[in-house]
Design an enzyme around this catalytic site. Structure first.
Site, PDB file in Angstrom:
ATOM      1  N   GLU A 311      35.239  46.952  38.390  1.00  0.00           N
ATOM      2  CA  GLU A 311      36.649  47.250  38.120  1.00  0.00           C
ATOM      3  C   GLU A 311      36.833  47.984  36.794  1.00  0.00           C
ATOM      4  O   GLU A 311      37.135  47.365  35.766  1.00  0.00           O
ATOM      5  CB  GLU A 311      37.489  45.968  38.117  1.00  0.00           C
ATOM      6  CG  GLU A 311      37.596  45.340  39.490  1.00  0.00           C
ATOM      7  CD  GLU A 311      38.638  44.235  39.578  1.00  0.00           C
ATOM      8  OE1 GLU A 311      39.144  43.797  38.519  1.00  0.00           O
ATOM      9  OE2 GLU A 311      38.941  43.814  40.707  1.00  0.00           O
ATOM     10  N   GLU A 403      36.244  43.844  47.124  1.00  0.00           N
ATOM     11  CA  GLU A 403      36.719  42.548  46.620  1.00  0.00           C
ATOM     12  C   GLU A 403      38.201  42.424  46.911  1.00  0.00           C
ATOM     13  O   GLU A 403      38.963  43.364  46.698  1.00  0.00           O
ATOM     14  CB  GLU A 403      36.483  42.450  45.102  1.00  0.00           C
ATOM     15  CG  GLU A 403      36.956  41.129  44.500  1.00  0.00           C
ATOM     16  CD  GLU A 403      36.797  41.084  42.978  1.00  0.00           C
ATOM     17  OE1 GLU A 403      35.701  41.380  42.465  1.00  0.00           O
ATOM     18  OE2 GLU A 403      37.800  40.754  42.306  1.00  0.00           O
TER      19      GLU A 403
HETATM   20  C1  IDC Z   1      37.669  35.767  37.978  1.00  0.00           C
HETATM   21  C2  IDC Z   1      37.190  34.424  38.477  1.00  0.00           C
HETATM   22  C3  IDC Z   1      37.359  33.387  37.408  1.00  0.00           C
HETATM   23  C4  IDC Z   1      36.681  33.880  36.140  1.00  0.00           C
HETATM   24  C5  IDC Z   1      37.211  35.248  35.746  1.00  0.00           C
HETATM   25  C6  IDC Z   1      36.534  35.852  34.532  1.00  0.00           C
HETATM   26  O1  IDC Z   1      37.878  34.075  39.660  1.00  0.00           O
HETATM   27  O2  IDC Z   1      36.801  32.139  37.828  1.00  0.00           O
HETATM   28  O3  IDC Z   1      36.931  32.950  35.100  1.00  0.00           O
HETATM   29  O4  IDC Z   1      37.011  36.127  36.808  1.00  0.00           O
HETATM   30  O5  IDC Z   1      35.209  36.094  34.759  1.00  0.00           O
HETATM   31  C7  IDC Z   1      38.963  40.443  39.541  1.00  0.00           C
HETATM   32  C8  IDC Z   1      37.566  40.414  39.077  1.00  0.00           C
HETATM   33  C9  IDC Z   1      36.979  39.035  39.199  1.00  0.00           C
HETATM   34  C10 IDC Z   1      37.983  37.959  38.842  1.00  0.00           C
HETATM   35  C11 IDC Z   1      39.108  38.026  39.869  1.00  0.00           C
HETATM   36  C12 IDC Z   1      40.193  36.958  39.682  1.00  0.00           C
HETATM   37  O6  IDC Z   1      36.753  41.373  39.754  1.00  0.00           O
HETATM   38  O7  IDC Z   1      35.864  38.963  38.325  1.00  0.00           O
HETATM   39  O8  IDC Z   1      37.345  36.714  38.955  1.00  0.00           O
HETATM   40  N1  IDC Z   1      39.699  39.343  39.837  1.00  0.00           N
HETATM   41  O9  IDC Z   1      40.825  37.109  38.450  1.00  0.00           O
HETATM   42  N2  IDC Z   1      39.735  41.495  39.664  1.00  0.00           N
HETATM   43  C13 IDC Z   1      40.974  41.113  40.031  1.00  0.00           C
HETATM   44  C14 IDC Z   1      40.965  39.732  40.152  1.00  0.00           C
END
Ligand code: IDC
Length: 482
Positions: A311, A403
């Site tokens: 991302e 994702e």
């Molecule tokens: C989130 C995980 C969470 C973690 C956080 C930071 O769900 O447990 O603490 O990352 O690492 C994304 C990202 C993805 C995120 C997810 C939700 O690719 O890493 O995971 N998210 O926030 N993009 C949009 C949402």
């Protein structure tokens, strides 16, 4: 002109293999009916309306009004603008689909909270002719949906989802990998070795360095045989204790998960999970080093897909493109035929989350072949305008939803079932592949597994699943169209 329009409302009750479809009959002079079986659940349903212009001259706009019985309301729509007066719900064009060429059609979709079917409808003020009951048997299956020509970028009703079927199949005992072999990009689609357009449906790991007990043989067995998953995304964080802290350990771990997916006939999506910082060029040297190794090691395998930047955020498309044009040659030098997916601006939102759009990619694509572009969404946060953008972009760009979540973009909160179903129906129609975030047992709304499930070591069935996990499993385990 009014009389030259016709409208069909379709909605479905997907109960086992029996579907009940309510629709408005056409005037006797109209052409054959077209409709789409979409989706329903205990508290609501999804409908799709097709407005067809059988005359030879174009029409400039259209308005559809539906009246629902008390207790049922339209919650949201896509490819149309929705307004309501009491129980009357008015749909007007989203903008780009106002004009309908002679002989063409346009479709829009909507979600109803409540189970009441429409009691009346009009199109441009003209009554649709009567609500009928159950149509003929041939009209109840998705495969019976006839072709409709679309003059707009609206999703055609011809490629109908099969997701309403609750019956899983294992494709006569063969695996997704055995059936499809080495993938390649063909036009705006993903194709199998035989050149057929296909859609892969599966899940994403959480950070593999955080949840090792969630990615065992038993876990991948459940995904392959209980979920009928086609795809396992291996999310390797770069920061937050990931690759930058343990490059060789995580490279080994990724390769071992590639093998485990391969052994079970699933595709493996290697995700270089950059997130913070959002500028992927900060990790350029690491990306080149990592992808050189995993591409060389897995070159002979047919199940590997490369995702080079999860991302990107806070950077221009030009920067992302430049990064891609430096990393892709490293992969190609080691694994010439692997499909590569490029992240997009604004957390892989095609730019929308940073006020841009897919037009910046269409106008300045990555200079490489056999590539796709990533789109991510979180169903509770990203709704109609994002769906419209994906619909538009899919006409020009090969997209892969590497994702998505059923909850908000925080990864937590309540599951938005209606929006998730609207998204997955759209992706099914457009044959866009997807992976759900996330297959882990952390206590957060986007987790597929209940807390403690990974340590307990049982992954099959619904008892170990969260609400999100149950929804996603029910969508993924339906028959593939390979
Ligand atoms: C989130 C995980 C969470 C973690 C956080 C930071 O769900 O447990 O603490 O990352 O690492 C994304 C990202 C993805 C995120 C997810 C939700 O690719 O890493 O995971 N998210 O926030 N993009 C949009 C949402």
């Amino acid at each position: 002109m009014k009389r030259s329009l016709k409208l069909i409302l379709a909605s479905a009750l997907a109960v086992a293999t029996v579907s009940t479809v309510a629709f408005f009959a056409l005037p006797a002079s109209a052409e054959a009916a077209s409709f789409t079986v979409t989706n329903s659940w205990s508290s609501g349903y999804q409908g799709e309306v097709t407005v067809t212009n059988p005359a030879s001259s174009k029409i400039d706009t259209w308005t559809v009004e539906l009246t629902l019985p008390a207790g049922s309301t339209v919650g949201q729509s896509w490819n149309a603008t929705l307004t309501a007066t009491g129980q009357t719900f008015r749909f007007t064009p989203a903008g780009w689909n106002a004009t309908i060429a002679g002989g063409a059609a346009t479709s829009f979709g909507f979600l109803v909270n409540g189970t009441g079917r429409p009691t009346s409808c009009t199109v441009n003020g003209e009554s649709c002719t009567g609500l009928t009951g159950t149509p003929s048997a041939t009209a109840t299956t998705p495969s019976a949906a006839p072709a409709t020509t679309s003059a707009s970028p609206a999703p055609s009703v011809t490629s109908t989802t099969t997701s309403a079927s609750p019956t899983p199949t294992s494709a006569a005992g063969t695996t997704p990998l055995a059936i499809n072999g080495q993938l390649k990009v063909c036009g705006t689609n993903l194709c199998n070795a035989a050149g057929k357009k296909i859609q892969l449906r599966g899940v994403s790991s959480h950070g593999i360095h955080w949840f090792p007990s969630c990615y065992t043989g038993a876990a991948l067995d459940a995904l392959a045989t209980d979920w009928n998953a086609d795809l396992f995304r291996i999310a390797m964080y770069v920061q937050e204790g990931g690759y930058e802290s343990d490059p060789s350990g995580l490279t080994t771990k990724v390769n071992s998960l590639v093998d485990m997916a391969d052994d079970r006939g699933m595709y493996a999506l290697i995700d270089f999970h950059v997130l913070n910082p959002g500028d992927p060029t900060v990790n350029l040297a690491r990306a080149k080093e990592f992808f050189a190794k995993v591409a060389a090691r897995n070159a002979a395998k047919k199940n590997v897909i490369y995702e080079i930047a999860n991302e990107p955020n806070g950077v221009s498309w030009a920067t992302i493109k430049s990064y891609a044009e430096q990393v892709i040659p490293v992969i190609r030098a080691n694994d010439p035929d692997g499909v590569v997916i490029v992240g997009t601006r604004g957390w892989s939102s095609l730019g929308v989350s940073e006020g841009s759009s897919s037009a910046e990619i269409v106008g300045n694509p990555v200079n490489a072949s056999n590539i796709m572009y990533a789109f991510h969404f979180y169903a509770a946060s990203h709704q109609d305008n994002y769906r419209a953008e994906v619909t538009t972009a899919a006409a020009s760009l090969p997209l892969f939803v590497t994702e998505f979540g059923t909850v908000s973009a925080s990864g937590d909160g309540a599951v938005d079932t209606a929006s998730t179903n609207a998204w997955l129906d759209l992706l099914d129609r457009l044959k866009i592949s997807y992976a759900n975030w996330n297959f882990a047992d952390k206590s957060e709304g986007s987790s597929i597994l209940k807390p403690g499930a990974c340590a307990a070591g049982t992954f099959s069935g619904t008892g170990v699943l969260t609400e999100s996990g149950q929804l996603i499993r029910s969508r993924i385990r339906t028959a593939d169209d390979f």
